[in-house]
Design an enzyme around this catalytic site. Structure first.
Site, short mmCIF file in Angstrom:
data_model
loop_
_atom_site.label_atom_id
_atom_site.label_comp_id
_atom_site.label_asym_id
_atom_site.label_seq_id
_atom_site.Cartn_x
_atom_site.Cartn_y
_atom_site.Cartn_z
N GLY A 39 8.95 21.58 -21.83
CA GLY A 39 9.98 20.63 -22.28
C GLY A 39 10.32 20.67 -23.76
CG ASP A 93 9.30 16.88 -23.29
OD1 ASP A 93 8.23 16.28 -23.54
OD2 ASP A 93 9.55 17.32 -22.16
CD GLU A 96 7.81 8.29 -18.41
OE1 GLU A 96 8.77 7.84 -17.82
OE2 GLU A 96 7.11 9.20 -17.93
CE LYS A 124 11.82 7.98 -20.05
NZ LYS A 124 11.76 8.29 -18.62
CG PHE A 145 14.70 10.80 -15.05
CD1 PHE A 145 13.35 11.09 -15.16
CD2 PHE A 145 15.59 11.82 -14.77
CE1 PHE A 145 12.89 12.39 -14.99
CE2 PHE A 145 15.13 13.13 -14.60
CZ PHE A 145 13.79 13.40 -14.70
CB VAL A 146 16.77 11.30 -20.62
CG1 VAL A 146 17.28 9.90 -20.91
CG2 VAL A 146 15.36 11.47 -21.16
CG ASP A 152 12.12 19.51 -15.69
OD1 ASP A 152 11.38 18.90 -16.47
OD2 ASP A 152 11.81 19.76 -14.51
P1 IMP Z 1 3.52 10.93 -20.19
O1 IMP Z 1 2.15 11.50 -19.97
O2 IMP Z 1 3.85 9.78 -19.29
O3 IMP Z 1 3.80 10.60 -21.64
O4 IMP Z 1 4.49 12.06 -19.67
C1 IMP Z 1 5.32 12.72 -20.50
C2 IMP Z 1 5.90 13.90 -19.79
O5 IMP Z 1 6.59 13.53 -18.61
C3 IMP Z 1 6.91 14.54 -20.71
O6 IMP Z 1 6.31 15.54 -21.52
C4 IMP Z 1 7.95 15.08 -19.76
O7 IMP Z 1 7.60 16.38 -19.39
C5 IMP Z 1 7.87 14.14 -18.56
N1 IMP Z 1 8.91 13.10 -18.64
C6 IMP Z 1 8.74 11.81 -19.00
N2 IMP Z 1 9.91 11.15 -18.99
C7 IMP Z 1 10.86 12.03 -18.63
C8 IMP Z 1 12.30 11.94 -18.46
O8 IMP Z 1 12.95 10.90 -18.63
N3 IMP Z 1 12.93 13.09 -18.08
C9 IMP Z 1 12.27 14.27 -17.88
N4 IMP Z 1 10.93 14.39 -18.03
C10 IMP Z 1 10.24 13.29 -18.41
MG MG Z 2 6.28 17.56 -21.56
#
Ligand code: IMP
Ligand code: MG
Length: 176
Positions: A39, A93, A96, A124, A145-146, A152
């Site tokens: 990403g 990228d 979240e 986010k 969701f983006v 992707d």
């Molecule tokens: P986390 O462990 O919840 O912080 O997950 C983060 C990962 O989930 C990011 O590196 C992205 O690959 C994916 N992700 C989280 N939100 C989105 C979104 O809105 N669109 C696409 N991929 C996302």
């Molecule tokens: Mg990622």
């Protein structure tokens, strides 16, 4: 597709982040950008060119375990470079829940870099599982969701030059 952040807005934000990083690390003898695959690939390429101090670039691939091992991550593609004693910036990228990144930071910290910081183009607004202290964040976005600029949906839309919110028609158009 609804455009959330235009290519021009991304470009000016990346220029600012690059200038801040170059300033913060101007005395660093060894700066390494570590992009998290896949990403971050657009952001990594743009950010590296916006930082006008010497640096190395590497990438790491991570996969999170599903189910009962939620929160644990495994390295699917390791760094090529040795980061011991280096000033490392992990380039992401989006942050979240922070669980993948939190675990990745622990793995990288074990390699004893001189410092470890995080730079993400997006963050986010959701409850964080891991409290990630991201020093550099491009845009704070709502819980939507983006896609685009590396992000992707089922491996599509990574090549969009902007960041957008896909509508049902975009998601339905997916063959798989
Ligand atoms: P986390 O462990 O919840 O912080 O997950 C983060 C990962 O989930 C990011 O590196 C992205 O690959 C994916 N992700 C989280 N939100 C989105 C979104 O809105 N669109 C696409 N991929 C996302
Ligand atoms: Mg990622």
């Amino acid at each position: 597709m609804r455009v959330l952040i235009t290519a021009e807005e991304i470009a000016s934000c990346v220029r600012e982040l690059g200038a801040r990083i170059a300033d913060d690390y101007r005395d660093s003898p060894d700066l390494v950008l570590v992009g998290v695959l896949r990403g971050s690939f657009c952001f990594l390429a743009d950010l590296a060119r916006a930082i006008h101090v010497p640096l190395r670039v590497d990438c790491i691939g991570l996969a999170s375990y599903a189910g009962d091992r939620a929160g644990a991550v495994r390295i699917t593609s390791d760094l090529v470079e040795n980061i011991e004693g280096a000033d490392v910036i992990v380039v992401e990228d989006i942050i979240e829940r922070g669980s993948t990144l939190g675990a990745a930071l622990e793995l990288l910290a074990a390699r004893q870099p001189a410092s470890l910081a995080v730079c993400s183009i997006l963050r986010k607004d959701v409850p964080r599982e891991h409290d990630i202290d991201a020093r550099y964040v491009g845009f704070e976005i709502a819980d939507e969701f983006v896609v685009g600029y590396g992000l992707d949906y089922a491996q599509r839309f990574r090549n969009l030059p902007y960041i957008g919110i896909p509508g049902p028609e975009d998601l339905a158009a997916h063959p798989g």
